[in-house]
Structures are given as C-alpha cells and as structure tokens.
Design a protein around this motif. Structure first.
Motif, PDB file in Angstrom:
ATOM      1  N   LEU A  90       2.805   4.169 -11.452  1.00 50.65           N
ATOM      2  CA  LEU A  90       2.896   3.378 -10.308  1.00 50.65           C
ATOM      3  C   LEU A  90       1.906   1.882 -10.540  1.00 50.65           C
ATOM      4  CD1 LEU A  90       3.294   6.022  -7.393  1.00 50.65           C
ATOM      5  CD2 LEU A  90       5.148   4.471  -8.321  1.00 50.65           C
ATOM      6  N   CYS A  91       0.993   2.067 -11.542  1.00 51.15           N
ATOM      7  CA  CYS A  91       0.334   0.989 -11.621  1.00 51.15           C
ATOM      8  C   CYS A  91       0.815  -0.306 -11.529  1.00 51.15           C
ATOM      9  CB  CYS A  91      -0.327   0.961 -12.879  1.00 51.15           C
ATOM     10  SG  CYS A  91      -1.763  -0.229 -13.323  1.00 51.15           S
ATOM     11  N   GLY A  92       0.260  -1.382 -10.606  1.00 55.18           N
ATOM     12  CA  GLY A  92       0.986  -2.569 -10.658  1.00 55.18           C
ATOM     13  C   GLY A  92       1.946  -2.544  -9.141  1.00 55.18           C
ATOM     14  N   LEU A  93       2.199  -1.435  -8.716  1.00 58.77           N
ATOM     15  CA  LEU A  93       3.104  -1.665  -7.633  1.00 58.77           C
ATOM     16  C   LEU A  93       2.432  -2.162  -6.151  1.00 58.77           C
ATOM     17  CD1 LEU A  93       5.779  -0.986  -6.376  1.00 58.77           C
ATOM     18  CD2 LEU A  93       5.073   1.503  -6.038  1.00 58.77           C
ATOM     19  N   ARG A 136       0.602  -1.165  -0.051  1.00 55.60           N
ATOM     20  CA  ARG A 136       0.132   0.013   0.069  1.00 55.60           C
ATOM     21  C   ARG A 136       0.976   1.249  -0.038  1.00 55.60           C
ATOM     22  NH1 ARG A 136      -4.485  -2.236   4.454  1.00 55.60           N
ATOM     23  NH2 ARG A 136      -5.872  -2.990   2.855  1.00 55.60           N
ATOM     24  N   VAL A 137       0.463   2.213  -0.992  1.00 54.09           N
ATOM     25  CA  VAL A 137       1.193   3.401  -0.858  1.00 54.09           C
ATOM     26  C   VAL A 137       0.616   4.408  -1.022  1.00 54.09           C
ATOM     27  CG1 VAL A 137       2.578   4.545  -2.990  1.00 54.09           C
ATOM     28  CG2 VAL A 137       2.895   2.115  -2.724  1.00 54.09           C
ATOM     29  N   ALA A 184       8.849  10.770 -18.260  1.00 57.45           N
ATOM     30  CA  ALA A 184       9.774  10.974 -17.055  1.00 57.45           C
ATOM     31  C   ALA A 184       9.197  10.085 -15.925  1.00 57.45           C
ATOM     32  CB  ALA A 184       9.689  12.364 -16.647  1.00 57.45           C
ATOM     33  N   ALA A 185       7.656   9.988 -15.854  1.00 61.55           N
ATOM     34  CA  ALA A 185       7.180   8.987 -14.527  1.00 61.55           C
ATOM     35  C   ALA A 185       7.689   7.757 -14.769  1.00 61.55           C
ATOM     36  CB  ALA A 185       5.751   9.301 -14.510  1.00 61.55           C
ATOM     37  N   GLU A 186       7.722   7.194 -16.086  1.00 62.61           N
ATOM     38  CA  GLU A 186       7.964   5.814 -16.426  1.00 62.61           C
ATOM     39  C   GLU A 186       9.561   5.395 -15.848  1.00 62.61           C
ATOM     40  OE1 GLU A 186       5.200   5.039 -20.275  1.00 62.61           O
ATOM     41  OE2 GLU A 186       7.392   5.394 -20.531  1.00 62.61           O
ATOM     42  N   LEU A 187      10.193   6.506 -16.192  1.00 64.32           N
ATOM     43  CA  LEU A 187      11.900   6.332 -15.642  1.00 64.32           C
ATOM     44  C   LEU A 187      11.919   6.575 -14.105  1.00 64.32           C
ATOM     45  CD1 LEU A 187      13.471   8.655 -18.469  1.00 64.32           C
ATOM     46  CD2 LEU A 187      13.201   6.263 -18.500  1.00 64.32           C
ATOM     47  N   ALA A 188      11.256   7.233 -13.561  1.00 67.21           N
ATOM     48  CA  ALA A 188      11.052   7.410 -12.054  1.00 67.21           C
ATOM     49  C   ALA A 188      10.720   6.085 -11.851  1.00 67.21           C
ATOM     50  CB  ALA A 188      10.060   8.636 -11.493  1.00 67.21           C
ATOM     51  N   ARG A 189       9.738   5.191 -12.240  1.00 64.71           N
ATOM     52  CA  ARG A 189       9.335   4.097 -11.561  1.00 64.71           C
ATOM     53  C   ARG A 189      10.462   3.109 -11.663  1.00 64.71           C
ATOM     54  NH1 ARG A 189       4.902   0.545 -11.513  1.00 64.71           N
ATOM     55  NH2 ARG A 189       5.767  -1.443 -10.569  1.00 64.71           N
ATOM     56  N   VAL A 190      11.392   3.158 -12.703  1.00 67.35           N
ATOM     57  CA  VAL A 190      12.536   2.183 -12.773  1.00 67.35           C
ATOM     58  C   VAL A 190      13.371   2.302 -11.653  1.00 67.35           C
ATOM     59  CG1 VAL A 190      14.623   1.730 -14.028  1.00 67.35           C
ATOM     60  CG2 VAL A 190      12.557   2.080 -15.527  1.00 67.35           C
ATOM     61  N   ALA A 191      13.543   3.782 -11.172  1.00 68.63           N
ATOM     62  CA  ALA A 191      14.496   4.235 -10.206  1.00 68.63           C
ATOM     63  C   ALA A 191      13.634   3.521  -8.691  1.00 68.63           C
ATOM     64  CB  ALA A 191      14.889   5.540  -9.874  1.00 68.63           C
TER      65      ALA A 191
END
Length: 262
Positions: free
Chosen positions: A23-26, A2-3, A147-154
C-alpha cells in the motif's frame, strides 16, 4: 488519503505486513490490529472487559497499535477513539482496509470471517471498507509479497470509483505460485451461498471421553453456483464482491406482511 489498516491474523502476521508494504504510496497508513490471531471470530465484540493497547514496531517500516480484542473491536476503537485522538474530533479515515488474510474468504466463509467483520464494522460506522484475502490452496510456499501486490492492483481499481460510506468490498486473490506471477483476470461476482461440506471426525480420548475434530479445508461446499466467488477463485481470478450488512430478507417482507395482516 488516510487509510486504516487492520486484520484478523494479528498485527505481526505476514499477510498484513505484505499488504502494508504494497500500500506504500496510496497515502498515510495507520495500522490498528489485534495483538494475537483472531481468525474466524466473525463479528465478535467485547462489552465487558478493558482492552489493552500498545504501540509496536512490527518491522523496519511498519508501526502500529496492537489491541487485545477482536477485529471488529479494533475498528471500533480506531474510529471512535484512536483516530479522533490523533487527528481531531470528527475526523475519519478515507477507507479501511482489512487483511491480507491467510486463507480465502468466499462463499459462506464470509459469515465466519474476522477479516470481513472488521470491514463490515467500518461500514456500520460510515467509513467505506475493503476486505482482502488470499487463497492458499495447495501451494508449497505462500508468496505474500506478490499476492499483496496483486491485491493492490484490485484495490486501486476499486478506489478509482466513488464508494458509498457504508460500502463493503470483498477482494480475494487466487493462490500465487511465483514471485512474478502475472495479474489474474478480475471478476465481479456474487457470494456462493451453499453450506460448507466439512465434517467432524469422532475420536475417543485416553480416559474414554468422546470428542470431535473438525475436518476439511474450509473451501469445500455442498455445491458451487456458476458465476459465484468460489467458482471464480478456483478459476484463478481475483474476485470482487460488494457486500451488505443489511441481512433483512427483503424478498419475503411482503409475504410476512400478508401473513400478519389484520
């Protein structure tokens, strides 16, 4: 997982919408964010007035709670009131993510940042937190989605490791110039501690009153230390910096003990 997702640009800002989608799927994402833009509020909190909240449908897939307060207020209310009301007494999110901010939060800008302050407030209260910001630079079009996709990687890389409950991780994504930009190198770096080089332009109003208009872009510093977050971000790297809210100058404690010894 939960986030809790929050920000300082306001609950309808494109950065938080893009990060919510990324963040979908996290896990389960609960959004509690300021009703209006609260940039550069640092760690401002409200002690004296009630803060209204309302449920909002931000877009087709994102709902959240808008709070008439600062980023730190949002986290305090979420962790101490909204979360236990929704999930039960004593419950906490697994992690708080703050962002994605429209503008980098590196160097001394970390001190001024409402995005980082929200993450720090979470760490105060015992929930690990990640702040996420995007360097806008001089790009003609801000590509929040990529940018959000790249942030998700990090973020995924960070969450592969055990994080102490009082940890704050500050992530900055370099300016992104295409919708298929490759993942930049990720660098673990220290915060640049030089003062900002921005100034003020002196102006005179119609009635003769003097006023000062802030000048600069917020990313000019007196100097940039080698190996710092500022240097790495300008080199187009994703930066990761662990932060601490203990601002005691531990190196000088012994000196001051000696000065005040009987």
């Amino acid at each position: 997982m939960r986030v809790l997702l929050t920000n300082d640009d306001g609950i309808s800002a494109p950065g938080i919408q893009a990060l919510h989608a990324a963040l979908c799927g996290l896990g389960e994402i609960v959004t509690v964010a300021p009703a209006t833009a609260q940039s550069a509020m640092s760690h401002k909190i409200n002690f004296h007035t009630p803060m209204l909240t309302r449920d909002v449908q931000v877009n087709e897939t994102m709902r959240g709670i808008a709070v008439d307060g600062s980023p730190a207020d949002c986290v305090k209310i979420a962790l101490r009131a909204i979360w236990p009301e929704r999930y039960g007494a004593g419950t906490r999110p697994d992690v708080v993510i703050s962002g994605m901010n429209a503008g980098a939060n590196v160097g001394i800008n970390v001190i001024y940042s409402g995005t980082v302050a929200a993450a720090v407030e979470s760490a105060f209260l015992g929930v690990p937190a990640i702040a996420v910001s995007l360097h806008l630079g001089d790009v003609q079009q801000i590509r929040f989605r990529r940018a959000a996709e790249l942030a998700r990687v990090a973020i995924d890389r960070v969450l592969q490791h055990a994080i102490d409950a009082h940890s704050v991780i500050n992530i900055n994504v370099p300016r992104t110039e295409s919708d298929d930009a490759p993942v930049p190198p990720i660098r673990i770096v220290a915060m640049n501690t030089a003062a900002g080089a921005d100034g003020f332009e002196r102006r005179v109003g119609p009635a003769g009153q003097v006023y000062y208009w802030p000048s600069g872009n917020g990313m000019d510093f007196v100097h940039t230390r080698e190996g710092s977050d500022v240097e790495a971000l300008y080199a187009r790297c994703i930066t990761i910096t662990p932060l601490s809210y203990d601002i005691t100058d531990h190196e000088r404690l012994a000196i001051w003990h000696g000065r005040f010894a009987p």
